[in-house]
Design a protein around this motif. Structure first.
Motif, PDB file in Angstrom:
ATOM      1  N   TRP A  69      24.243 -21.006 -29.498  1.00  0.00           N
ATOM      2  CA  TRP A  69      24.506 -19.616 -30.009  1.00  0.00           C
ATOM      3  C   TRP A  69      25.113 -18.737 -29.145  1.00  0.00           C
ATOM      4  O   TRP A  69      26.389 -18.260 -29.416  1.00  0.00           O
ATOM      5  N   ILE A  70      24.380 -18.629 -27.745  1.00  0.00           N
ATOM      6  CA  ILE A  70      24.938 -17.697 -26.669  1.00  0.00           C
ATOM      7  C   ILE A  70      26.219 -18.177 -26.320  1.00  0.00           C
ATOM      8  O   ILE A  70      27.348 -17.316 -26.353  1.00  0.00           O
ATOM      9  N   ALA A  71      26.679 -19.573 -26.212  1.00  0.00           N
ATOM     10  CA  ALA A  71      27.957 -20.041 -25.803  1.00  0.00           C
ATOM     11  C   ALA A  71      28.946 -19.669 -27.037  1.00  0.00           C
ATOM     12  O   ALA A  71      30.020 -19.237 -26.631  1.00  0.00           O
ATOM     13  N   HIS A  72      28.697 -19.753 -28.126  1.00  0.00           N
ATOM     14  CA  HIS A  72      29.622 -19.715 -29.382  1.00  0.00           C
ATOM     15  C   HIS A  72      29.784 -18.204 -29.524  1.00  0.00           C
ATOM     16  O   HIS A  72      30.954 -17.384 -29.812  1.00  0.00           O
ATOM     17  N   SER A  73      28.614 -17.436 -29.436  1.00  0.00           N
ATOM     18  CA  SER A  73      28.700 -15.823 -29.808  1.00  0.00           C
ATOM     19  C   SER A  73      28.669 -14.847 -28.895  1.00  0.00           C
ATOM     20  O   SER A  73      28.763 -13.753 -29.141  1.00  0.00           O
ATOM     21  N   PHE A  74      28.987 -15.353 -27.424  1.00  0.00           N
ATOM     22  CA  PHE A  74      28.760 -14.584 -26.251  1.00  0.00           C
ATOM     23  C   PHE A  74      29.625 -13.313 -26.378  1.00  0.00           C
ATOM     24  O   PHE A  74      29.189 -12.118 -26.467  1.00  0.00           O
ATOM     25  N   LYS A  75      31.181 -13.356 -26.866  1.00  0.00           N
ATOM     26  CA  LYS A  75      31.905 -12.251 -27.164  1.00  0.00           C
ATOM     27  C   LYS A  75      31.765 -11.400 -28.294  1.00  0.00           C
ATOM     28  O   LYS A  75      31.995 -10.230 -28.109  1.00  0.00           O
ATOM     29  N   SER A  76      30.963 -11.808 -29.138  1.00  0.00           N
ATOM     30  CA  SER A  76      30.406 -10.940 -30.507  1.00  0.00           C
ATOM     31  C   SER A  76      29.245 -10.280 -30.003  1.00  0.00           C
ATOM     32  O   SER A  76      28.835  -9.456 -31.082  1.00  0.00           O
ATOM     33  N   ILE A  77      28.345 -10.304 -29.227  1.00  0.00           N
ATOM     34  CA  ILE A  77      27.282  -9.866 -28.822  1.00  0.00           C
ATOM     35  C   ILE A  77      27.533  -8.342 -28.567  1.00  0.00           C
ATOM     36  O   ILE A  77      28.207  -8.102 -27.425  1.00  0.00           O
ATOM     37  N   GLN A  78      26.811  -7.407 -29.131  1.00  0.00           N
ATOM     38  CA  GLN A  78      26.966  -5.986 -29.017  1.00  0.00           C
ATOM     39  C   GLN A  78      25.622  -5.232 -29.558  1.00  0.00           C
ATOM     40  O   GLN A  78      24.960  -5.793 -30.208  1.00  0.00           O
ATOM     41  N   LEU A  79      25.695  -4.141 -28.927  1.00  0.00           N
ATOM     42  CA  LEU A  79      24.407  -3.277 -29.483  1.00  0.00           C
ATOM     43  C   LEU A  79      24.744  -1.975 -29.879  1.00  0.00           C
ATOM     44  O   LEU A  79      24.757  -1.110 -29.164  1.00  0.00           O
ATOM     45  N   LYS A  80      25.604  -2.022 -31.030  1.00  0.00           N
ATOM     46  CA  LYS A  80      26.260  -0.745 -31.565  1.00  0.00           C
ATOM     47  C   LYS A  80      25.398  -0.305 -32.735  1.00  0.00           C
ATOM     48  O   LYS A  80      25.470   1.022 -33.027  1.00  0.00           O
ATOM     49  N   ASP A  81      24.742  -0.967 -33.534  1.00  0.00           N
ATOM     50  CA  ASP A  81      24.408  -0.609 -34.865  1.00  0.00           C
ATOM     51  C   ASP A  81      22.898  -1.340 -35.036  1.00  0.00           C
ATOM     52  O   ASP A  81      22.342  -1.904 -34.268  1.00  0.00           O
ATOM     53  N   GLN A  82      22.212  -1.030 -36.273  1.00  0.00           N
ATOM     54  CA  GLN A  82      20.961  -1.019 -36.423  1.00  0.00           C
ATOM     55  C   GLN A  82      20.735  -2.586 -36.482  1.00  0.00           C
ATOM     56  O   GLN A  82      19.529  -3.158 -36.101  1.00  0.00           O
ATOM     57  N   ARG A  83      21.612  -3.338 -37.170  1.00  0.00           N
ATOM     58  CA  ARG A  83      21.475  -4.811 -37.325  1.00  0.00           C
ATOM     59  C   ARG A  83      21.248  -5.401 -35.615  1.00  0.00           C
ATOM     60  O   ARG A  83      20.595  -6.341 -35.377  1.00  0.00           O
ATOM     61  N   ASP A  84      22.300  -4.970 -34.933  1.00  0.00           N
ATOM     62  CA  ASP A  84      22.304  -5.408 -33.486  1.00  0.00           C
ATOM     63  C   ASP A  84      21.008  -5.445 -32.692  1.00  0.00           C
ATOM     64  O   ASP A  84      20.322  -6.159 -31.962  1.00  0.00           O
ATOM     65  N   TRP A  85      20.551  -4.119 -32.905  1.00  0.00           N
ATOM     66  CA  TRP A  85      19.101  -3.994 -32.213  1.00  0.00           C
ATOM     67  C   TRP A  85      18.174  -4.528 -32.747  1.00  0.00           C
ATOM     68  O   TRP A  85      16.967  -4.753 -31.917  1.00  0.00           O
ATOM     69  N   LEU A  86      18.218  -4.944 -33.979  1.00  0.00           N
ATOM     70  CA  LEU A  86      17.090  -6.038 -34.684  1.00  0.00           C
ATOM     71  C   LEU A  86      16.951  -7.253 -33.636  1.00  0.00           C
ATOM     72  O   LEU A  86      15.842  -7.906 -33.531  1.00  0.00           O
ATOM     73  N   ALA A  87      18.089  -7.531 -32.937  1.00  0.00           N
ATOM     74  CA  ALA A  87      17.934  -8.872 -32.221  1.00  0.00           C
ATOM     75  C   ALA A  87      17.354  -8.530 -31.034  1.00  0.00           C
ATOM     76  O   ALA A  87      16.858  -9.597 -30.366  1.00  0.00           O
ATOM     77  N   VAL A  88      17.276  -7.271 -30.657  1.00  0.00           N
ATOM     78  CA  VAL A  88      16.296  -7.028 -29.364  1.00  0.00           C
ATOM     79  C   VAL A  88      14.916  -6.820 -29.928  1.00  0.00           C
ATOM     80  O   VAL A  88      13.781  -7.244 -29.275  1.00  0.00           O
ATOM     81  N   GLY A  89      14.629  -6.172 -31.256  1.00  0.00           N
ATOM     82  CA  GLY A  89      13.294  -5.722 -31.789  1.00  0.00           C
ATOM     83  C   GLY A  89      12.587  -7.217 -31.919  1.00  0.00           C
ATOM     84  O   GLY A  89      11.329  -7.230 -31.668  1.00  0.00           O
ATOM     85  N   VAL A  90      13.221  -8.275 -32.418  1.00  0.00           N
ATOM     86  CA  VAL A  90      12.575  -9.385 -32.627  1.00  0.00           C
ATOM     87  C   VAL A  90      11.912  -9.781 -31.499  1.00  0.00           C
ATOM     88  O   VAL A  90      10.899 -10.829 -31.442  1.00  0.00           O
ATOM     89  N   LEU A  91      12.369  -9.696 -30.312  1.00  0.00           N
ATOM     90  CA  LEU A  91      11.832 -10.110 -29.074  1.00  0.00           C
ATOM     91  C   LEU A  91      10.334  -9.461 -28.804  1.00  0.00           C
ATOM     92  O   LEU A  91       9.625 -10.114 -28.066  1.00  0.00           O
ATOM     93  N   LEU A  92       9.905  -8.542 -29.419  1.00  0.00           N
ATOM     94  CA  LEU A  92       8.637  -7.957 -29.237  1.00  0.00           C
ATOM     95  C   LEU A  92       7.772  -8.536 -29.868  1.00  0.00           C
ATOM     96  O   LEU A  92       6.466  -8.652 -29.461  1.00  0.00           O
ATOM     97  N   LEU A  93       8.123  -9.598 -30.700  1.00  0.00           N
ATOM     98  CA  LEU A  93       7.076 -10.362 -31.540  1.00  0.00           C
ATOM     99  C   LEU A  93       6.416 -11.331 -30.642  1.00  0.00           C
ATOM    100  O   LEU A  93       5.164 -11.502 -30.446  1.00  0.00           O
ATOM    101  N   PRO A  94       7.305 -12.213 -29.797  1.00  0.00           N
ATOM    102  CA  PRO A  94       6.814 -12.998 -28.982  1.00  0.00           C
ATOM    103  C   PRO A  94       5.996 -12.305 -27.578  1.00  0.00           C
ATOM    104  O   PRO A  94       4.984 -12.833 -27.048  1.00  0.00           O
ATOM    105  N   LEU A  95       6.482 -11.171 -27.384  1.00  0.00           N
ATOM    106  CA  LEU A  95       6.017 -10.403 -26.259  1.00  0.00           C
ATOM    107  C   LEU A  95       4.664  -9.751 -26.584  1.00  0.00           C
ATOM    108  O   LEU A  95       3.671  -9.888 -25.543  1.00  0.00           O
TER     109      LEU A  95
END
Length: 819
Positions: A69-95
């Protein structure tokens, strides 16, 4: 207010033209992953060695998917809107699970849960981005539905006695196939045979079936091809019959609840169609349920090819009829119904009336099937289960007990919890009565116990935020927009709702479906740009991909190491069955413990190996090695009863009963309802006290006797408490006095010059039949204790004389003893 990202047809058409090879590799990887995981006992986290290896393999594969996924979506990764930040928020669960390691009741189980939550976070992130693509979304939905239908068919192969056929297919990719058969696809308990398919647990299979019953109904209403309408209608009967064969009361209770909740998302015309499809399939399923049940019971006892053929004929024939009816309704009735109810649908609150009406009708049907003769059309085992649906039924009362006990655990570990596997490790310390349940039967409470209030608040905020934003976007979207990702809501809502009553999320496959579904919901939720948290795209993709990538590498390496450890532990278990060579047995154990030093199976096996060698040659080094190994492991696993028992055994082998007794006393609060633990404290306390008395150490004698009699008093409190349990609730394991406990407790009170307490203890053990020596001895000490107080029981004395002519003289001697 920005619009939900549901369509974007022009952009998607361009994506079709430019999709890279990496996209297809990622999609194929997800398909294979979803097809493989359910057949590994659905990746059950059963806190046992047998279940570990597939979970770690699932972690390794999820990391590979994340790298893709990182290799495929690297160029589309951004932190602009609420959805994008959910990709950060989910990391809190294993943390939060990582943080809970600080106070973990079991380091091994807690680390397993860290890895499992990394799997969930990975599937969420992949779903969040991949399911934005229209084609990718469609392929993954087809995959999920196909796998679900295969699981239903897999279950029926076993129900109709064709487990060998199913095993021959599954053995190529499943470690659950033993002796040519998938283990416990049909389980047996006090209710008889229950269908479980890949799960080995009927209630979780019921939750799965409930989710995909509604998924199938949804697919009927959105299918554009005739064969799609027929096929999804066809599968309704097998799903409903399977649900009945699970004998799951929780499934039948939660099904109407989830059904009504889902109806609220639909227009009146769709609501009527859902009710119609479920009604037709439900009636057809009930009509054949008795014959299919009886055939399955017979075929699982004695297989017959003609019987299996008959069963398949009944099931397929009925399903085909329902399939054709479903196609006809969807093709001819549905369009007209939509036109007729078009005006009503536009009115505010129109979606509420049918769910309310269906709730009333559903309640009436439940009453008819439970309280009237209508239940006689059902197979006896199913009708009996329906009759037992009430709040005074033992499984309901037991669940309420689990929930109360979970709150006791939380009170001691409130902020960061007691780590993954906390309930399995701690429930014996907090339980209200001596039940056996390594699962809390409520995902949310079990999660709360594991990560505490901090982790639970983060988790619930994450889940509820996605639901809130998805529903807002759903309400504003077009019909096509709503249908595009509604399947994920069905799956997530169904599984999580049923998880209030059971431990479905202890099956990692179910958790994967939930988090992939949450990713699908988040992919199209209503969202806004975040002005306050603007991050440059280059910075966002660099930092995020680096953090996630490094974390994935760490989990990848750890999971590989844990697979090696599990392999070594399994090898040691195998070798010990066929070899007596110390070196051969020890080699795989050492490999396991070099990776996971407190891995309980290998710790116990190596400790027993050291003990066996010590008993043979009395070499002190082996005794010391055993004690050192166990004490070291117990720092990580302080609640592991088997390790504590092994440590006690080591001390007893070395003739160190005092040290063994200290282990019993210090750890007694961890096992409040283990009658064997109390019995050992009482009997060994008596022996050590007598030894101290023989040396004239009265202070030490009183100390041992005090510990032992306190344990006896606690047993009496427990016995009295069990009498207060509600009538329908089962006690659990035996918890009662034994003649030896009573006798020794009475004697110890007597020798501490406490004749009144001695009388009270010994009186419990007096029996009508005094033919046994132990019964006679209890009476002798009882009468001596009475005599010490200037009292007597002439009737009991005369009864004792009949079996012991010297009773009076013996009692007098006891009464004259001074301590």
């Amino acid at each position: 207010m920005s619009k939900p990202v549901y369509g974007k047809k022009a952009a998607e058409s361009r994506k079709r033209e430019t999709r890279s090879a990496l996209f297809w590799v990622l999609i194929v990887g997800i398909i294979l992953y979803l097809a493989w995981t359910p057949f590994q006992t659905a990746l059950f986290n059963g806190q046992e060695l047998n279940f570990e290896k597939p979970i770690f393999w699932a972690s390794i594969l999820s990391c590979l998917l994340l790298f893709l996924w990182i290799a495929h979506s690297f160029k589309s990764i951004q932190l602009k809107d609420q959805r994008d930040w959910l990709a950060v928020g989910v990391l809190l669960l294993p943390l939060t699970y990582l943080i809970s390691l600080l106070s973990a009741a079991s380091q091994v189980l807690a680390m397993n849960m860290v890895i499992i939550n990394c799997i969930y976070a990975t599937m969420f992130v992949i779903g969040l981005y991949t399911l934005r693509d229209k084609l990718g979304n469609r392929i993954i939905q087809y995959t999920i539905i196909t796998v679900a239908y295969l699981i239903v068919g897999f279950g029926f192969l076993h129900w109709f006695g064709q487990g060998k056929t199913a095993g021959a297919i599954a053995k190529w990719f499943s470690n659950t196939v033993l002796n040519g058969t998938y283990t416990h696809a049909v389980m047996t308990d006090s209710n008889g045979l229950r269908l479980t398919s890949v799960f080995q647990y009927a209630n979780t299979y019921a939750a799965f079936l409930m989710a995909f019953l509604f998924a199938a109904v949804f697919c009927i209403t959105v299918s554009r091809k005739w064969y799609g309408k027929v096929f999804h209608s066809f599968i309704l009967v097998p799903i409903i019959v399977s649900l009945l064969l699970t004998l799951s009361r929780g499934g039948l209770v939660m099904l109407p609840v989830v059904f009504v909740l889902l109806l609220l998302f639909l227009k009146p015309a769709q609501q009527l169609l859902w009710i119609l499809y479920c009604g037709i399939a439900g009636v057809a399923s009930l009509l054949i349920s008795k014959s299919v049940t009886e055939l399955g019971l017979q075929l699982n006892e004695t297989f017959s090819g003609s019987g299996a053929l008959k069963g398949w004929g009944i099931l397929i024939g009925t399903s085909a009829v329902v399939g054709l009816i479903g196609w006809a309704i969807q093709s001819f009735v549905a369009p007209k119904l939509d036109k007729v109810l078009g005006k009503w649908s536009s009115k505010k609150g129109s979606s509420l009336w049918i769910p309310i009406g269906s709730t009333v009708i559903g309640g009436l049907l439940i009453f008819l099937f439970i309280g009237t003769g209508l239940k006689n059309i059902l197979p006896q085992n199913i009708s009996v289960r329906l009759e037992n649906i009430n709040f005074n039924q033992h499984s309901v009362l037991e669940r309420f007990t689990f929930y109360k006990d979970a709150m006791k655990v939380l009170a001691d570990y409130p902020i960061i919890g007691a780590g993954g596997g906390a309930w399995a490790s701690l429930y014996e310390q907090y339980q209200n009565n001596p039940y056996t349940s390594r699962q809390a039967h409520n995902f949310f409470l079990q999660y709360l116990v594991e990560v505490g209030i901090l982790g639970f608040v983060i988790f619930m905020a994450f889940i509820l935020y996605i639901f809130y934003k998805y529903i807002r976007g759903y309400m504003k979207g077009t019909e096509e927009d709503r249908n595009s990702h509604f399947l994920y809501l069905i799956i997530v809502l169904s599984i999580l709702m049923h998880s209030i009553l059971d431990f479905n999320m202890s099956y990692v496959f179910m958790g994967i479906l939930v988090f992939l579904g949450l990713g699908g919901m988040a992919a199209v939720m209503e969202h806004k740009p975040l002005a306050k948290w603007k991050v440059k795209d280059s910075t966002a993709r660099g930092v995020y991909s680096t953090v996630v990538g490094l974390g994935a590498i760490l989990i990848f390496i750890t999971s590989i190491r844990y697979v090696q450890a599990a392999d070594a532990a399994m090898e040691a278990r195998r070798v010990v069955q066929v070899s007596t060579s110390y070196e051969e047995i020890k080699a795989p154990i050492d490999k396991d413990l070099s990776i996971r030093p407190s891995h309980s199976n290998s710790v116990l096996l190596l400790a027993s190996l050291y003990q066996a060698v010590y008993q043979q040659n009395q070499d002190e080094d082996f005794y010391n090695a055993s004690v050192s190994l166990l004490n070291k492991a117990l720092k990580d696993e302080p609640h592991n009863k088997a390790m504590l028992r092994s440590l006690i055994k080591s001390y007893e082998m070395k003739q160190q009963p005092e040290q063994a007794y200290d282990v019993l006393i210090q750890n007694a609060p961890k096992f409040n309802w283990d009658i064997q633990w109390y019995e050992d404290i009482i009997l060994q306390g008596y022996e050590l006290g007598m030894k101290a008395l023989g040396t004239g150490d009265h202070a030490k004698k009183d100390e041992y006797f005090k510990h032992a009699t306190d344990a006896f008093a606690k047993v009496q409190e427990g016995i009295q408490h069990l009498k207060t349990l509600p009538e329908g609730q089962l006690q659990g394991k035996p918890f009662e006095n034994t003649p030896e406990m009573i006798l020794h407790a009475g004697k110890m009170h007597y020798m501490m010059n406490q004749p009144e307490q001695a009388v009270n203890a010994l009186k419990i053990g007096i029996q009508d039949d005094l033919s046994q020596p132990s019964a006679q001895e209890i009476v002798r000490w009882y009468l001596a204790a009475l005599q010490k107080q200037g009292q007597s029981d002439e009737a009991l004395l005369e009864k004792l004389k009949q079996v012991d002519p010297n009773a009076e003289q013996n009692i007098k001697q006891l009464a004259e003893l001074q301590f």
